[in-house]
Design an enzyme around this catalytic site. Structure first.
Site, PDB file in Angstrom:
ATOM      1  N   PRO A   2     -35.436  12.133 -35.853  1.00 42.91           N
ATOM      2  CA  PRO A   2     -36.120  13.296 -35.423  1.00 42.91           C
ATOM      3  C   PRO A   2     -36.821  13.960 -36.598  1.00 42.91           C
ATOM      4  CG  PRO A   2     -33.726  13.370 -35.081  1.00 42.91           C
ATOM      5  CD  PRO A   2     -34.073  12.066 -35.608  1.00 42.91           C
ATOM      6  N   GLU A   3     -38.045  14.274 -36.429  1.00 42.92           N
ATOM      7  CA  GLU A   3     -38.788  15.079 -37.402  1.00 42.92           C
ATOM      8  C   GLU A   3     -38.763  16.518 -36.902  1.00 42.92           C
ATOM      9  OE1 GLU A   3     -42.544  13.216 -38.481  1.00 42.92           O
ATOM     10  OE2 GLU A   3     -41.806  11.269 -37.842  1.00 42.92           O
TER      11      GLU A   3
END
Length: 283
Positions: A2-3
């Site tokens: 996840p960014e």
DNA sequence: ATGTGTTCCTGTCCGC
DNA sequence: TGCGGACAGGAACACA
């Protein structure tokens, strides 16, 4: 992992379940993730109320009534899954434990939050809220890309003189927080900048133009609920839809979607990681 | 000081 | 169907 947009999506999904709620029981099922978990973590969480669930860069930050903050990083494959959040839920409503369920938080409300991370590149720590900014994981992180401290003059100054490829510079969390491989590729494509260009050799006005582009990509991704890739799901189990918005990431061999560009998306490798670009419209 | 390559770990997918 | 290799959203660390 996840960014930033995915972490923000997770935060928004968890906030209604955790904020203002006390942790009835914490089950810490292994001693370490990427690093050892903090000493006595289960005891320090038990009975604590979550005052606020925040985010800094790709870190989730749960401020507790005990004066400590729980820091969570999802690494590459970390997930926060919610179960039993319905009104009147009982313990039997929770699914059986899955492989890689490392930390389980049972809220007094009956809801359960499970941290699952197959690759175990994730991390957790507990630290005094008052000293949070000085925590070694957070202290060197650059400005939030959606905040006021990230602006044209700042980015121009930070890239000036840098000989590294601009892709690597934007992935450097000390320069700007929260960007990862996907959104750097997307932002550079939208800005028409070749990821291989040395950061310090791009005209200042083109670097400046990157700032609103980065903001737009992240805001669109957040609005779409992030991207669901492989094992990432939103905390409510629903898919995020931004992967349909990718213009270059994962689209090797497909036509460049830029208006009037007849190029083809290519995949190259930069410092061991995939970069997707259109060599025709990115200069 | 900078920049680059390696490493941690497991799961999935693709070609043979 | 099985097997080996490539690859996956991160980022600390060791080394040039």
């Amino acid at each position: 992992m996840p960014e930033l947009p995915e972490v923000e999506t997770v935060r928004r999904g968890l906030a209604p379940v955790m904020e203002g709620q006390a942790i009835a029981r914490a089950d810490v099922r292994r001693p370490d993730l990427r690093w050892p978990l903090p000493q006595g973590m289960a005891a320090r969480l038990t009975g604590a109320r979550v005052e606020r669930l925040g985010r800094r860069s790709k870190y989730l930050l749960a401020d507790l009534s005990t004066g400590e903050t729980l820091i969570v990083h999802l690494g590459m494959s970390g997930r926060m899954l919610v179960s039993g959040a319905r009104l009147g839920a009982f313990a039997r409503d929770h699914p059986p434990a899955h492989a890689h369920d490392h930390v389980v938080l049972d809220m007094k409300s009956g809801a359960r939050v499970t941290f699952n991370d197959a690759r175990r590149f994730g991390a957790m720590d507990l630290t005094a809220t008052a000293a949070l900014d000085a925590h070694w994981l957070l202290r060197d992180i650059g400005p939030e890309p959606l905040g006021n401290a990230f602006h044209e003059d700042y980015l121009v100054a930070r890239l000036k003189g840098r000989r590294m490829p601009v892709k690597a510079a934007l992935l450097d969390q000390r320069i700007v927080a929260g960007l990862g491989n996907i959104y750097v590729c997307e932002a550079l494509h939208r800005a028409g900048i070749d990821p291989r260009r040395r950061a310090g050799r791009i005209a200042a006005r083109r670097v400046a133009a990157l700032v609103p582009v980065i903001r737009a990509v992240l805001e669109e991704a957040i609005a779409a609920g992030g991207s669901s890739l492989r094992d990432y799901r939103r905390s409510d189990g629903e898919l995020g839809y931004f992967q349909h918005g990718f213009r270059v990431y994962g689209r090797e061999g497909m036509p460049c979607p830029a208006a009037g560009c007849a190029g083809t998306v290519r995949r190259i490798v930069q410092s061991g990681r995939s970069t997707f670009l259109c060599p025709r419209c990115q200069r």
